[in-house]
Design an enzyme around this catalytic site. Structure first.
Site, PDB file in Angstrom:
ATOM      1  N   LYS A  74       1.007  -1.435   0.137  1.00 55.26           N
ATOM      2  CA  LYS A  74      -0.497   0.219  -0.113  1.00 55.26           C
ATOM      3  C   LYS A  74       0.992   1.173   0.141  1.00 55.26           C
ATOM      4  O   LYS A  74       0.340   2.483  -0.497  1.00 55.26           O
ATOM      5  CB  LYS A  74      -1.195  -0.017   1.811  1.00 55.26           C
ATOM      6  CG  LYS A  74      -2.341  -1.283   1.052  1.00 55.26           C
ATOM      7  CD  LYS A  74      -3.157  -0.820   2.199  1.00 55.26           C
ATOM      8  CE  LYS A  74      -4.930  -1.815   2.046  1.00 55.26           C
ATOM      9  NZ  LYS A  74      -5.010  -1.660   3.232  1.00 55.26           N
ATOM     10  N   ASP A 110      -9.837   2.889   1.560  1.00 57.96           N
ATOM     11  CA  ASP A 110     -10.304   3.062   2.754  1.00 57.96           C
ATOM     12  C   ASP A 110     -11.359   4.263   3.781  1.00 57.96           C
ATOM     13  O   ASP A 110     -11.124   3.536   4.633  1.00 57.96           O
ATOM     14  CB  ASP A 110      -8.970   2.381   3.785  1.00 57.96           C
ATOM     15  CG  ASP A 110      -8.387   0.743   2.961  1.00 57.96           C
ATOM     16  OD1 ASP A 110      -9.503   0.402   2.965  1.00 57.96           O
ATOM     17  OD2 ASP A 110      -7.058   0.362   3.081  1.00 57.96           O
TER      18      ASP A 110
END
Ligand code: NDP
Length: 291
Positions: A74, A110
């Site tokens: 990420k 997210d």
């Protein structure tokens, strides 16, 4: 409902991670593609750390529509992208990449997903007092999202204290939110002044995640109260011991399934331009429980 066949026109999305065997995302997205008769397929790609640059080049070369990015990529993926949204840049992590004619843009859904789930549970982040357990990738998205949404104060506990300090410094430097770091050893000592004072407590560590279902951060049940929301980002098991304890103490609880669903919905919309059938995506996720 007909599942579209994979053919010469199928457009491919997927997930880059290592491991990827346990991901719930293919079930969620493929169920939605089928329901909308969209000729898309979502595939898991196990990408080892050292192969990330080649995998991103492959994404371009093969004309994938985009990918989700998960542990351990990420943060590492940022330098390989053409642009990153200001939000993802601030969080320092990307979980969704969109390929527009070879130009790769990184997003962090997210954060979007977390805020939507929080509001759905009746907690407005603006002006909120929050306690966050953990300072890893998920905690970064949570804290920055809270900061950008105008939370009043965040207290971060983390096993590696320096990471809690670094995260709270970053929140303070980039948002109007006051952020404080506390050592993990203090978890059980700050019931009244920290936990009870917070309207929302968010557990972002991997403690209690399958298969370590009996594990639980060392927080006392006396830390929780009525009119408090306690969130655990873990979705397998559905109810961690941490959430169980909070519920028994009278707090409202939410597991990580809603955040997972909403980050997926946001990614789906970015890739396809269509709104997915949320119930079908949720059913896709539910079918994965215990898988
Ligand atoms: P990271 O590896 O980036 O961070 C892990 C965090 O957990 C760190 O704060 C780490 O502390 C802490 N930790 C791990 N083991 C222990 C332990 N034994 N004792 C104390 N602290 C510990 O992982 P992520 O942030 O990406 O993910 C964390 C969790 O969030 C996972 O369960 C993941 O499934 C979930 N998640 C859920 C999402 C959703 O959509 N619902 C989205 C993203 C994540 P330290 O810094 O000291 O190592």
């Amino acid at each position: 409902m007909e599942t579209p066949l994979i053919n010469g026109r199928t457009r491919v999305v997927g997930i880059f991670g290592d491991p990827v065997e346990h991901t719930f995302s293919p079930a969620m997205h493929n169920a939605a593609f089928a329901a909308l008769c969209l000729n898309f397929a979502y595939l898991p790609f196990r990408v080892r750390k050292e192969e990330l640059p080649a995998a991103v080049a492959g994404l371009r070369a093969l004309g994938l529509v985009g990918v989700n990015v998960t542990v351990p990529h990420k943060e590492a993926v940022l330098p390989y992208l053409d642009e990153v949204t200001p939000e993802a840049k601030l969080i320092g992590a990307v979980n969704t990449v969109v390929n527009r004619n070879g130009r790769l843009t990184g997003y962090n859904t997210d954060a979007t997903g977390f805020l939507r789930a929080l509001r759905e549970a009746g907690c407005e982040p603006a002006g909120a007092e929050a306690v966050v357990l953990g300072a890893g990738g998920a905690a970064r998205a949570v804290c920055m999202a809270l900061g950008m949404a105008g939370a009043r104060r965040i207290v971060v506990f983390n096993r590696t204290y320096e990471r809690a300090q670094a995260l709270s410094r970053e929140v303070q430097a980039n948002t109007e939110t006051t952020a404080v770091a506390l050592p993990w050893e203090d978890l059980n000592k700050r019931k009244a002044d920290v936990f009870q004072a917070a309207g929302v407590v968010i557990q972002t560590t991997s403690i209690g995640m399958h298969p370590e279902k009996s594990a639980c951060p060392a927080v006392s049940p006396a830390a929780f109260r009525k009119n408090q929301l306690v969130v655990d980002l873990i979705y397998n098991p559905v109810e961690t011991r941490f959430l169980q304890m909070a519920a028994e103490a009278g707090a409202a609880t939410q597991n990580g399934l809603r955040m997972l669903l909403y980050q997926g919905i946001a990614a789906f919309e970015l890739w396809t331009g269509s709104s997915p059938p949320e119930e079908i995506m949720l059913q896709g996720l539910a079918a994965m429980k215990g898988a």
